[in-house]
Design a protein around this motif. Sequence first.
Motif, PDB file in Angstrom:
ATOM      1  N   PHE A   1     -14.622 -18.545 -18.738  1.00 56.66           N
ATOM      2  CA  PHE A   1     -13.728 -19.001 -17.686  1.00 56.66           C
ATOM      3  C   PHE A   1     -13.737 -18.011 -16.511  1.00 56.66           C
ATOM      4  O   PHE A   1     -13.702 -16.793 -16.717  1.00 56.66           O
ATOM      5  N   PHE A   2     -13.750 -18.575 -15.283  1.00 52.74           N
ATOM      6  CA  PHE A   2     -13.825 -17.737 -14.093  1.00 52.74           C
ATOM      7  C   PHE A   2     -12.879 -18.250 -13.013  1.00 52.74           C
ATOM      8  O   PHE A   2     -12.566 -19.439 -12.952  1.00 52.74           O
TER       9      PHE A   2
ATOM     10  N   ALA B   1      -3.432 -13.860 -25.613  1.00 49.56           N
ATOM     11  CA  ALA B   1      -4.606 -14.160 -26.435  1.00 49.56           C
ATOM     12  C   ALA B   1      -5.863 -14.000 -25.589  1.00 49.56           C
ATOM     13  O   ALA B   1      -5.820 -14.008 -24.356  1.00 49.56           O
ATOM     14  N   HIS B   2      -6.989 -13.844 -26.261  1.00 52.07           N
ATOM     15  CA  HIS B   2      -8.270 -13.833 -25.566  1.00 52.07           C
ATOM     16  C   HIS B   2      -8.512 -15.217 -24.975  1.00 52.07           C
ATOM     17  O   HIS B   2      -8.149 -16.236 -25.571  1.00 52.07           O
ATOM     18  N   ALA B   3      -9.115 -15.250 -23.804  1.00 52.33           N
ATOM     19  CA  ALA B   3      -9.359 -16.525 -23.129  1.00 52.33           C
ATOM     20  C   ALA B   3     -10.546 -17.242 -23.760  1.00 52.33           C
ATOM     21  O   ALA B   3     -11.675 -16.738 -23.727  1.00 52.33           O
TER      22      ALA B   3
ATOM     23  N   ILE C   1     -15.588 -13.264  -7.480  1.00 55.02           N
ATOM     24  CA  ILE C   1     -15.487 -14.061  -8.703  1.00 55.02           C
ATOM     25  C   ILE C   1     -15.059 -13.143  -9.843  1.00 55.02           C
ATOM     26  O   ILE C   1     -15.658 -12.083 -10.068  1.00 55.02           O
ATOM     27  N   TYR C   2     -14.015 -13.560 -10.562  1.00 54.38           N
ATOM     28  CA  TYR C   2     -13.444 -12.746 -11.628  1.00 54.38           C
ATOM     29  C   TYR C   2     -13.498 -13.488 -12.962  1.00 54.38           C
ATOM     30  O   TYR C   2     -13.047 -14.633 -13.049  1.00 54.38           O
ATOM     31  N   PRO C   3     -14.017 -12.857 -14.008  1.00 56.91           N
ATOM     32  CA  PRO C   3     -13.908 -13.455 -15.349  1.00 56.91           C
ATOM     33  C   PRO C   3     -12.456 -13.413 -15.819  1.00 56.91           C
ATOM     34  O   PRO C   3     -11.742 -12.446 -15.562  1.00 56.91           O
TER      35      PRO C   3
END
Length: 215
Positions: free
Chosen positions: A81-82, A49-51, A93-95
Amino acid sequence: MPRLVFLFSIIYLTGLVRSIHAQEYANCVSCHQEQVTLWQQSDHAKAMAHADDKTVLANFDNVSITHFTQNARFFKNDGKFFAELTEAGGTNIYPITYVFGHFPLQQYLIETQAGNLQVFPFAWDARDKSKGGQRWYPNYPSEDITPIDRLHWKQPMQNWNGMCADCHSSGLKRNFDTKTLTFDSQFDEINVSCASCHGDMASHYAANTQSAKRT
């Protein structure tokens, strides 16, 4: 100009196919409401699912975890969210793009380059706290997985497009470009939908609709 027309044709057809699948899903609901309600609570429905606030189970309240040479911090910013990851002398930093599964663990997918999704090296234990859950943990708890390791999260073995997608989503088309070594993967449904197990639902719906009309 021909290339532009071709591009718009692809976009139109992709939207049309998704519209058809949405209608097929609606057809399922019209006759099988009880089964659809049960499916919505199933592992199949929650395969991917999409976060967002409804799907993310993990603690993103600025919590950190260290595992050998990796340190991860999970946080939210502007409702998104990261994950901040420090490894191999650098910090990025990653989404969080997608959630993957829901129980007994939930994993998180990162788009490391356009179209390429990788499984983040830390997962959320979704079990009850009394059973040792409700915590972050490394995917490989006994090993220090460095960037040159085949099991490193940016390596092909941790790639969603090639390793995970065909079981967790319906109607997958990987669309791998051998020149750029990138994916433009598409799916009809983000999770394991009715069509994954039951096949051509349009014919089933049409046959039963005609039968109902005759009676």
